[in-house]
Design an enzyme around this catalytic site. Structure first.
Site, mmCIF file in Angstrom:
data_model
loop_
_atom_site.group_PDB
_atom_site.id
_atom_site.type_symbol
_atom_site.label_atom_id
_atom_site.label_comp_id
_atom_site.label_asym_id
_atom_site.label_seq_id
_atom_site.Cartn_x
_atom_site.Cartn_y
_atom_site.Cartn_z
ATOM 1 N N ASN A 117 -1.792 8.511 -10.767
ATOM 2 C CA ASN A 117 -0.391 8.014 -10.260
ATOM 3 C C ASN A 117 -0.073 7.037 -11.512
ATOM 4 O O ASN A 117 -0.405 5.972 -11.571
ATOM 5 C CB ASN A 117 -0.726 7.117 -9.062
ATOM 6 N N LYS A 139 2.958 5.655 -11.631
ATOM 7 C CA LYS A 139 3.811 4.686 -11.186
ATOM 8 C C LYS A 139 4.827 4.874 -12.236
ATOM 9 O O LYS A 139 5.323 5.756 -12.752
ATOM 10 C CB LYS A 139 2.999 3.226 -11.358
ATOM 11 N N HIS A 177 2.666 5.447 -0.555
ATOM 12 C CA HIS A 177 1.981 4.571 -1.465
ATOM 13 C C HIS A 177 2.225 2.969 -1.184
ATOM 14 O O HIS A 177 3.356 2.747 -0.536
ATOM 15 C CB HIS A 177 2.325 4.680 -2.843
ATOM 16 N N GLU A 224 2.779 0.438 -2.741
ATOM 17 C CA GLU A 224 3.937 -0.201 -3.429
ATOM 18 C C GLU A 224 5.293 0.227 -2.862
ATOM 19 O O GLU A 224 6.331 -0.648 -2.882
ATOM 20 C CB GLU A 224 4.012 -0.048 -4.756
ATOM 21 N N GLU A 246 -6.453 3.604 0.290
ATOM 22 C CA GLU A 246 -6.300 2.481 -0.991
ATOM 23 C C GLU A 246 -6.023 1.058 -0.385
ATOM 24 O O GLU A 246 -5.008 0.665 0.080
ATOM 25 C CB GLU A 246 -4.847 2.957 -1.738
ATOM 26 N N GLY A 303 -4.465 -2.256 -8.620
ATOM 27 C CA GLY A 303 -4.195 -2.824 -9.937
ATOM 28 C C GLY A 303 -4.369 -4.499 -9.821
ATOM 29 O O GLY A 303 -4.298 -5.103 -10.961
ATOM 30 N N SER A 306 -8.434 0.423 -8.240
ATOM 31 C CA SER A 306 -9.136 0.188 -9.659
ATOM 32 C C SER A 306 -10.353 0.856 -9.743
ATOM 33 O O SER A 306 -11.439 0.392 -10.261
ATOM 34 C CB SER A 306 -9.652 -1.573 -9.434
HETATM 35 C C1 PEP Z 1 -2.710 3.425 -7.369
HETATM 36 O O1 PEP Z 1 -1.604 2.830 -7.640
HETATM 37 O O2 PEP Z 1 -2.832 4.273 -6.385
HETATM 38 C C2 PEP Z 1 -3.968 2.733 -7.857
HETATM 39 C C3 PEP Z 1 -5.020 2.985 -7.277
HETATM 40 O O3 PEP Z 1 -3.797 1.842 -8.707
HETATM 41 P P1 PEP Z 1 -5.000 1.016 -9.730
HETATM 42 O O4 PEP Z 1 -5.973 2.375 -9.899
HETATM 43 O O5 PEP Z 1 -4.438 0.622 -11.006
HETATM 44 O O6 PEP Z 1 -5.751 0.185 -9.020
#
Ligand code: PEP
Length: 255
Positions: free
Chosen positions: A13, A15, A98, A100, A170, A176, A216
């Site tokens: 992803n 973003k 997501h 976000e 998630e 992040g 992460s």
């Molecule tokens: C995501 O945005 O779906 C995500 C898992 O981000 P990160 O791997 O940076 O935590």
């Protein structure tokens, strides 16, 4: 529970990162590194990068996804992109719900369900995101919350359409932040999501659905997370922007 019954999917992803020229360059870097991977490899890029990404992945094993779509086919929805538009471009996957989008753009379980249905009706594959905030985990409501998010998101989705759904667990506190859920935590919640699918659609559907972990995930922790019986892949943010790191996760998923 049999991992062999389902596809392992590693999806990046990106973003709001990478201009079209940067996207083309990153895909060229990733391509040779993931060639021959024994899992599905997807890059979910910003809307404006979709065209170059689709061109760049031709004759490779990489699939292209978008990061959102609207629930109407067309109309007065300034700034939105419909699933019909994505489909016509040759987009295969779309991330829906997501955290976000939920946190910053007012996405709710109900709009997540509407977008999921619209994307599936257009023949797109959906990566449906669910997950709890840290406060909710501390309140002990993770199980109920992810089950509820999953149930609402899948309302009116048929068993046949479910074959085009991947669920990404998630935990919001892990996205992040560099804080990863432990392998046990990821496996436990993914198992709860699978049990929810079994209640809704039966055992065959639950055994067959791909449930990713995201938050992460990186080259160092991917092997342990992906070894968990309920973890069938990863949705990768930060680490998907570096070809070597993303390829290392793909490699960890390919064993
Ligand atoms: C995501 O945005 O779906 C995500 C898992 O981000 P990160 O791997 O940076 O935590």
């Amino acid at each position: 529970m049999n991992k062999a019954l389902r596809k392992t999917v590693i999806a990046g992803n990106w973003k709001m990162n990478k201009t079209p020229s940067e996207a083309a360059a990153l895909i060229e870097e990733i391509k040779p590194l993931v060639k021959g991977a024994d899992c599905e490899v997807v890059v979910c890029v910003p809307f404006v990068d979709l065209h170059v990404a689709i061109e760049a992945v031709k004759e490779s094993n990489i699939k292209v996804g978008a990061q959102n779509c609207h629930f109407e086919r067309s109309g007065a929805f300034t700034g939105e992109i419909s699933p019909v538009m994505l489909k016509e471009m040759g987009v295969e996957y779309v991330i829906i719900g997501h955290s976000e989008r939920r946190t910053y753009f007012g996405e709710t379980d109900v709009t997540v369900n509407k977008r999921t249905l619209a994307a599936l009706n257009e023949g797109l594959k959906v990566i449906l995101c669910v997950g709890e905030y840290l406060e909710q985990r501390e309140q002990g409501i993770t199980e109920e919350l992810v089950a509820m998010q999953t149930k609402i998101a899948l309302q009116n989705v048929t068993e046949e359409q479910l074959k085009n759904v991947i669920i990404a667990y998630e935990p919001v506190w892990a996205i992040g932040t560099g804080k990863t859920a432990t392998a046990e935590q990821a496996n436990e919640v993914n198992g709860i999501i699978r049990a929810t699918i079994e209640k809704l659609y039966g055992k065959a559907a639950a055994d067959g659905i791909t449930i990713q972990y995201g938050g992460s995930m990186n080259a160092a922790n991917a092997t342990e997370l992906l070894a968990q019986p309920h973890v069938d892949g990863g949705l990768i943010g930060g680490a998907s922007l570096k070809a070597q790191d993303f390829a290392a996760i793909v490699k960890a998923a390919s064993v």
